[in-house]
Design a protein around this motif. Sequence first.
Motif, short mmCIF file in Angstrom:
data_model
loop_
_atom_site.label_atom_id
_atom_site.label_comp_id
_atom_site.label_asym_id
_atom_site.label_seq_id
_atom_site.Cartn_x
_atom_site.Cartn_y
_atom_site.Cartn_z
N TYR A 169 0.98 -1.19 0.06
CA TYR A 169 -0.05 -0.11 -0.02
C TYR A 169 1.00 1.29 -0.11
N TYR A 249 -5.61 -1.82 -12.61
CA TYR A 249 -6.96 -2.19 -12.34
C TYR A 249 -8.06 -1.31 -11.46
N ASP A 250 -9.15 -2.03 -11.25
CA ASP A 250 -9.90 -0.97 -10.43
C ASP A 250 -9.56 -0.80 -9.20
N HIS A 251 -9.95 0.46 -8.79
CA HIS A 251 -9.66 0.87 -7.45
C HIS A 251 -8.25 1.26 -7.33
N MET A 253 -5.53 -0.14 -7.99
CA MET A 253 -4.69 -1.44 -7.96
C MET A 253 -3.81 -1.61 -9.38
N ARG A 280 -1.82 -1.46 -3.85
CA ARG A 280 -2.94 -0.26 -3.80
C ARG A 280 -2.35 1.04 -3.59
N LYS A 449 -9.68 8.67 -14.90
CA LYS A 449 -10.94 8.09 -14.27
C LYS A 449 -10.62 7.72 -13.02
N GLU A 740 -26.00 -17.66 7.86
CA GLU A 740 -25.43 -16.30 8.21
C GLU A 740 -26.47 -15.24 7.48
N GLN A 744 -28.79 -12.67 9.32
CA GLN A 744 -28.35 -11.30 9.33
C GLN A 744 -29.24 -10.43 8.58
N LEU A 745 -29.83 -10.99 7.38
CA LEU A 745 -30.65 -10.04 6.48
C LEU A 745 -31.93 -10.35 6.24
N MET B 1 -8.79 -5.21 -8.91
CA MET B 1 -9.53 -5.73 -7.83
C MET B 1 -10.23 -4.49 -6.93
N LEU B 2 -11.44 -4.88 -6.74
CA LEU B 2 -12.25 -3.64 -5.96
C LEU B 2 -11.93 -3.68 -4.48
N TYR B 3 -11.80 -2.55 -4.06
CA TYR B 3 -11.60 -2.15 -2.58
C TYR B 3 -12.64 -1.67 -1.95
N SER B 13 -9.62 -5.74 0.48
CA SER B 13 -9.65 -5.87 -0.94
C SER B 13 -10.87 -7.26 -1.15
N GLN B 14 -11.19 -7.11 -2.47
CA GLN B 14 -12.24 -7.85 -3.11
C GLN B 14 -12.17 -9.58 -2.55
N ASN B 15 -10.95 -9.77 -2.46
CA ASN B 15 -10.77 -11.09 -2.59
C ASN B 15 -11.02 -11.68 -1.07
N LEU B 56 -25.37 -7.26 -2.31
CA LEU B 56 -24.83 -7.96 -1.07
C LEU B 56 -23.46 -8.27 -1.48
N GLN B 58 -20.53 -10.61 0.93
CA GLN B 58 -20.32 -11.23 2.69
C GLN B 58 -18.87 -11.14 2.81
N ILE B 60 -16.36 -12.76 3.84
CA ILE B 60 -16.37 -13.93 4.22
C ILE B 60 -15.08 -14.59 4.80
N ARG B 64 -17.16 -12.04 8.56
CA ARG B 64 -18.38 -12.96 8.12
C ARG B 64 -19.59 -12.15 8.10
N TRP B 66 -22.59 -9.93 6.30
CA TRP B 66 -23.22 -9.67 5.10
C TRP B 66 -23.56 -8.05 5.07
N HIS B 76 -17.53 0.36 -11.84
CA HIS B 76 -17.08 -0.48 -10.56
C HIS B 76 -16.87 0.60 -9.27
N GLU B 77 -17.37 1.87 -9.60
CA GLU B 77 -17.19 3.06 -8.42
C GLU B 77 -18.05 2.51 -7.58
N ILE B 78 -17.64 2.57 -6.02
CA ILE B 78 -18.41 2.27 -4.93
C ILE B 78 -18.74 3.60 -4.21
#
Lengths: 998, 89
Positions: A169, A249-251, A253, A280, A449, A740, A744-745, B1-3, B13-15, B56, B58, B60, B64, B66, B76-78
């Motif tokens: 990072y 890549y996105d965000h 990365m 990142r 972007k 879960e 949760q939901l 990869m999304l953040y 990170s998305q993973n 949604l 999770q 994970i 954990r 949701w 892909h903007e959050i």
Amino acid sequence: MTQAFRIENGGLINRDKKLSFKFNGKTYFGYEGDTLASALLANGVHLIGRSFKYHRPRGFFGAGVDEPYAVVQLYRNGETEPNIKATEQELFEGLEAKSVNCWPSVNFDIGAINNFLKIFLPAGFYYKTFMWPKSFWYRIYEPFIRKAAGLGVASTKHDKERYEHKYEYCDLLIAGSGPSGLAGAYAAAKNGAKVILAEDKPRFGGSLLTSDVNIGNQSGKDWAEGIIAELKTMPNVVVKNRSQIFGYYDHNMLVMSEKVSDHLPSTKKYHPNKRLWYIRAKEVLISSGSIERPIVFGNNDTPGVMLSSAAKEYLKVYGVLVGRKPLVFTNNDSGYETAIEFKKYGVDPVVLDSRKSAESEIIDEAKNLGINIKNSYVVVAAQGYKKVKSADIASISDDKKQLGKIENIQCDCICVSGFWTPTIHLASQSGNKTKFKEEIDAFVPGQSKQNEITLGAANGVFSLDETLKTSFKAGSELSKKITENNNEIAIPNVVEKKSSQHDKFWCVPLPKGKNYKRFLDFQNDVAVSDVEIALREGYRSIEHVKRYTTLGMATDQGKTSNLNGLQLVSEIENKVVPAVGHTTFRPPYTPVSIGAIVGREVGKHSKPTRKSPMHSWHEKNNAVFVDAGVWLRPRYYKRGNENLFEGSKREAKNVRTNVGVCDVTTLGKIDIKGPDAAELLNRVYTNAWLKLPVGKARYGVMLREDGIVMDDGTTTRISENHYHMTTTTAQAANVLSHLEYYLQLVWPELNVNVVSTTEQWAGAAIAGPKSRDLLQKLFPNSDVSNEGLPFMGYMEGDLFGVKARIFRISFSGELAYEVNVESDYGNFMWEKIIEVGEEFNIQPYGTEALSTLRIEMGHVAGSELDGRTIPFDNALEGLISKKKDFIGKRSLQRSAFIAEDRQRIVGVVPLDKQTSIPEGSHLVKDDKAPLPNPKLGHISASCWSVEYDNPFSLAILKDGKNMIGQKLFAMSPLKNKVIPVEIVSSHYVDPKGERVRS
Amino acid sequence: MLYINCPHCGMRSQNEFSYGGDASVKRPELNKEVSDQEWDNFVYNRKSLRGKHLELWQHISGCRQWIKVERDTATHEIFRTFKADEEVA
Ligand SMILES: [Zn+2]
């Protein structure tokens, strides 16, 4: 061998360290600091390989990542790697490399006969020629293409090298250590920002290494060295050479490949070969510079034709002359800078300038040095086959359409400069909408972007002064936002020569009566005529032209070819270049080793291996293991020379006659606690759960909302508000997420907690008619009689001082129990069971015997609960409560799910009682019916019934309910088997289920 | 990869996450008469829209939990993330 083209002094190589290397079997010498390319050129070797399609001789065109064709097969420390650019590969002692695409040798290439016979493969050749007839594909076309194609051969051996991944990072990531990158890094670092500065070459400094400029009263090179030295002392800065940022890549990365060891004869102990960085970054400064673009002329792929910037780099960085009689062909001042360097080393270049006239400080210097300059002159064609011998040149009219009389002049290299193309790959990958900059005839980044900014030559700014000013400022401002420091940086004074306007000229017209190949894309052998064909055949979108001609494809990604291709399309189509647009730049910018992408996730590290606490016992007792998801489970325990069939049969039989023990630790276990636990189970499972007493277990089936069976297992009420759920091994993680999700939901009002306890408990299934006798001996203080511990009962017990949970549940269909202890006591429990069980002839059994036992009892498992079946299909409809609602219930009313002839589980026995039926076989009515033979069902699981001593299978069969007694055929084209079978009940053994209750 | 900003754990990170689909879908109440159409809409029919999408995820390999993520499916903007029980205004 003397290095005939190495100048006496100069360059950044270490002349004290001579290195020997081999190219195509011949030994040469170079110096530390050379690339393979510079060392070969120092030895006068220009012929490096053959081209991809036409097998034309190929030399060096660039001096770094821009190189489109000097690709070799590298041999290092007993390994081989294809697709290595000679211009990027650093020389080390003992390096070996070979040409690719040549057979039998680079000097005599059979494929090149195509070239002489003029069987040029035009655009779309592959599409048109190899489409028909279909039967020719495997026998003729594919082998031909395979032989002709390829930039080397991948090793088929296991790669001994190690590759690492690193996650990092930072505040500011900088791609490229030229003037812009250095200034940006320095300013940001001074503000305390966490900076990573990445340079793909071994040396930092980018263009400053070769340009004739002064910064703060030092040469550009010395200034760069000073900045790098200072950055290296700062704790908030990481500077990395040999590190290519190849993907954005996105965000924010970005991914970078660091070549840790490629420059060494062998990788140092404990070092990786390459390291892949996932970075990142809060902000990104793209300072990737620019790549010189060629001017297109006849035979411009002849070895000895190269970019003028490359010739200058070979001279200034490596002390190598690419020729002694250079011809410089330019449309701007950069060619003059190369000519001036030649002249300084006593070589007389001739400069052809397509411009009618031009004036600048650089041109004045060239004139003062007495360099021969011809204005309004162009190279029409290079002459020479394996090496440039001369050039056909001519004057050109002001409108660039008419050539004058063709003259031939002697030369041994042609250094070409068609101005500069900003390297916008990273910005484009980020999603930046690029824009066309008229003044430089090229695309530059437009609206950012992500958090990225592109500066310097990558942004189309070629003035050093402006680049430094904007980059210092950007470094300060970007870091100020993050660190809130604002240290002033004194911007150094810059001395650089001013250039004149370049000529918007990129392609020399063909002289009358000549049809020279004029190449646009050197890597993919795409010539002007190929693009003309594509357009003539109706391809319009630049993306289609790219794919039809292969222009700008493959590992080169159009670094030198892209813009000239666009110029051509725009001229033929009579459109401006921005209207043609450019193709999408995709990562990776430059090839990345598969090994680096995979990293450490190879072999046993490709996935985790889960082992039960009893694993070492299994190993010691000759267990043959099988992968069950990521678990390793004993498949059978081999005795003597037994094979799987014999061993599993013995084990299963022993369960039916005596007692066996099976490691069931892998079953998913979920601890469920809370006042609403029963209500949750009641909604999740299809059957009723509200009235299950404490100390009792129940079998349950859960569905997805679409009515398909998700999982099955037993859940036990341990105390009032505490349940222990088991799941199948495969679905453990999904079931937990599922619970879960609802807690949760969907039903947050339920007061329940769930947690995985799979690894907290070790489990042993004790099964067989003698299991109760054994259990009594294991738990002498507990009443495990049929009354004390009835079927589906639960109790806690004391196993030689260890607290144990005892469940009377059965998967094998025999009288059976499951004992759980905390994992640390798993092995203790197991050994006690084996020890005490000896008098009852206990044998451990593996998954194969376990399967046999459940199959002949008709118990469903993963092969039936395959994500395509509903409860009815598995004969589980008796477990569906009519009174209450549950997850997925509404879906069971779907018409297909209530159809009269709905598929259903059945048993299958071969008529000959001999032939085992392969799993996956289709059941058909008529084995002679024409294809496609209508499929009635499929075999889901097969075993050898130990009860009846003949093969037995389970199947999911259409209208299975009414098929009992029918004769069908099981067909397995894969195993080439057709087996006549009879359909029987799926409950082959003990259909009334008396044994489990005995 | 999304953040992704997990409301419980911070930027991850998305993973570490697994995707859970459209967050605007409401499960019909238990024991309620539901028409075929309503049920199909709940189980199968999704808009798959281009642009702002509430979905949604999770966490994970983390807490954990949701969570709900407002993301642009094209860029892909959050924009925002929410806890499971947070109302999305
Ligand atoms: Zn979290």
